[in-house]
Design a protein around this motif. Sequence first.
Motif: not given
Length: 185
Positions: A125-145
Motif C-alpha cells: 500500500l502506498e499513499v502519494g498525492s496528486y501533483e495538481d491538487s495535493g489530494q491523497p492518492r492511495p494505491i495498492i500494487r496488484v501485479r505487473h506494474g
Amino acid sequence: MSQTPENLVEQVEKSAKNLSQPPLEQWHPELSGDMDLRISRDGEWIHKGKPLGREAIVRLFSSILRREDDGEYYLLTPVEKWRIQVEDTPLLAHSLDVEGSGNKQVVRLTTNVGETLEVGNEHPLEVGSYEDSGQPRPIIRVRHGVDARLTTAAYYDLAKHVVEQMIDGKAVLGVFSHGNFYKIG
C-alpha cells in the motif's frame, strides 16, 4: 489490423486455459499498435467511445494488463501487444476488510474486477498525492506494474485503522498489515 476485445479474449482463452492468471512475465511480443481502449479515472473501460458492456471481458483484460518501464499500459497475448490509455489507475479498490489488530492485523481490499488483495509484501500500500491538487492518492500494487486506487469510501474505512508509530524519532501515521507498517500521512 484493427483489434477487437472479442479477438483478444479468444487469443487469451486459447493460450491460458485453466490458469488463474496468464503468465504475462513469459509473454514478450512486439508492439502491435494502439488500441482504441481507455480506462477512465472512475474505472470505466471504454472501447471506441463506448463502455465495454461485458464484465467478463473487463475481468479478463485486467488479467492481461501490464505497465512497462516506459510508464505505458499494454494488453498482452502470447503474440500481440496493444497499448491502451489509462487516465489514473486501471483498477479501483472499493471495499476494505480488516482482520485482527495491531501489527498482527491483515488489511484486505477488493477491486472493481472482484479480486481480493491482502496488503503486504506482494501487494504493498502506498499513499502519494496528486501533483495538481495535493489530494491523497492511495494505491495498492496488484501485479505487473498495475495498481488499484482506493476509492474515497475505502480510504475512509482505512483511516479508521490508522495508528501512530515512532520512526526515526518522528511520529508517523499509518496502518499495519501482515506485520508491515504502511505510512498514510
